[in-house]
Design an enzyme around this catalytic site. Structure first.
Site, PDB file in Angstrom:
ATOM      1  CB  SER A   8       5.268   5.010   4.148  1.00 41.50           C
ATOM      2  OG  SER A   8       5.725   6.031   5.010  1.00 41.50           O
ATOM      3  CG  ASN A  35      -1.730   1.233   1.414  1.00 42.34           C
ATOM      4  OD1 ASN A  35      -2.383   1.650   0.453  1.00 42.34           O
ATOM      5  ND2 ASN A  35      -1.752   1.826   2.600  1.00 42.34           N
ATOM      6  CG  HIS A  57      -0.366   5.999   4.726  1.00 47.38           C
ATOM      7  ND1 HIS A  57      -1.746   6.053   4.817  1.00 47.38           N
ATOM      8  CD2 HIS A  57       0.104   6.779   5.724  1.00 47.38           C
ATOM      9  CE1 HIS A  57      -2.081   6.832   5.830  1.00 47.38           C
ATOM     10  NE2 HIS A  57      -0.976   7.291   6.397  1.00 47.38           N
ATOM     11  CG  ASP A  74      -2.629   3.329   6.833  1.00 52.66           C
ATOM     12  OD1 ASP A  74      -2.665   2.747   5.735  1.00 52.66           O
ATOM     13  OD2 ASP A  74      -3.403   4.256   7.143  1.00 52.66           O
TER      14      ASP A  74
HETATM   15  C1  GRF Z   1      -2.418   9.061  -2.744  1.00 50.56           C
HETATM   16  O1  GRF Z   1      -2.063  10.212  -2.045  1.00 50.56           O
HETATM   17  C2  GRF Z   1      -2.081   7.852  -1.936  1.00 50.56           C
HETATM   18  O2  GRF Z   1      -0.942   7.990  -1.162  1.00 50.56           O
HETATM   19  C3  GRF Z   1      -3.286   7.729  -1.050  1.00 50.56           C
HETATM   20  O3  GRF Z   1      -4.374   8.082  -1.860  1.00 50.56           O
HETATM   21  C4  GRF Z   1      -3.929   8.954  -2.893  1.00 50.56           C
HETATM   22  C5  GRF Z   1      -4.321   8.321  -4.189  1.00 50.56           C
HETATM   23  O4  GRF Z   1      -4.130   9.162  -5.285  1.00 50.56           O
HETATM   24  N1  GRF Z   1      -3.360   6.426  -0.456  1.00 50.56           N
HETATM   25  P1  GRF Z   1      -4.321   8.614  -6.764  1.00 50.56           P
HETATM   26  O5  GRF Z   1      -5.738   8.051  -6.870  1.00 50.56           O
HETATM   27  O6  GRF Z   1      -3.291   7.571  -7.012  1.00 50.56           O
HETATM   28  O7  GRF Z   1      -4.154   9.813  -7.646  1.00 50.56           O
END
Ligand code: GRF
Length: 218
Positions: free
Chosen positions: A135, A106, A108, A144
């Site tokens: 991360s 994932n 984050h 997370d």
């Molecule tokens: C990103 O900031 C990611 O870190 C978080 O959700 C957002 C997703 O953005 N988990 P996208 O849909 O990839 O543009």
């Protein structure tokens, strides 16, 4: 390596993965992009790239576990060996995800273990942090909370607000996620004894994204 991506939103991280693959930097086959939102931009991107898509509506299931079971069953049916959560905004049922531990990552938007959950940019600003980041971690039942593989760090600048911070961080995310996935796809990064291993050695601290890509922390 056959990879499925789960995404709820616009899909800019998915776009970064597709671009890295087009540049020849990512030896993976994307076998599925799945979402809990039929309107997710990520699904449109996948369609345009000729990747099979799946949209499942949480409301048509009796509970979270039933949704997650169907999602994981169909994902397994796609032949995926690895799952990438790229902006997938649902908490996953711990029991259902258990067979995927070590095969699911994932991204984050915080320097974990700081700011698990939502509103990470706001929380970093409110805390007066001088640094923020993103991360990539292995997913475990703890939200997370799985072992962190790599981080991108950046300075918080005077005048930064939530949107500006989120926007600037995204460009780091777009380098970080493909770089980690490449390590997994080439099997340099593996899940051994419930922990990440890089080149056969336990990864004791997250890698850091630098100009030249991922490096060991100093
Ligand atoms: C990103 O900031 C990611 O870190 C978080 O959700 C957002 C997703 O953005 N988990 P996208 O849909 O990839 O543009």
């Amino acid at each position: 390596m056959r990879v499925a991506v789960l995404a709820s939103g616009r899909g800019s991280n998915l776009a970064a993965l597709l671009e890295a693959r087009s540049r020849g930097e990512l030896p993976v086959e994307f076998v599925l992009v799945a979402s809990d939102k039929a309107t997710a931009g990520a699904l449109r991107l996948a369609e345009a790239a000729g990747i099979p898509t799946l949209a499942l509506a949480p409301r048509s299931y009796p509970d979270r576990r039933a949704f997650d079971r169907d999602l994981f069953t169909r994902t397994a049916d796609s032949g995926a060996e690895l799952l990438v959560l790229a902006g997938f905004m649902r908490i996953l049922d711990g029991e259902t995800l258990a067979p995927w531990v070590g095969r699911m990552i994932n991204i984050h938007p915080s320097l974990l273990p700081k700011y698990r959950g939502l509103h990470t940019h706001r929380r970093a600003l409110e805390a007066g942090d001088r640094e923020h980041g993103a991360s990539v971690h292995f997913v475990t039942a703890e939200l997370d909370g799985g072992p962190v593989i790599a981080q991108a760090r950046m300075a918080i600048q005077p005048g930064d607000d939530e949107d500006r911070l989120a926007q600037r961080l995204l460009s780091h995310e777009h380098r970080l996620l493909p770089a980690v996935l490449a390590l997994l796809a080439t099997r340099r990064l593996q899940w051994q004894n419930q922990a990440p291993q890089l080149d056969g050695q336990a990864l004791t601290a997250p890698l850091v994204l630098g100009e030249q890509g991922l490096q060991h922390a100093e």
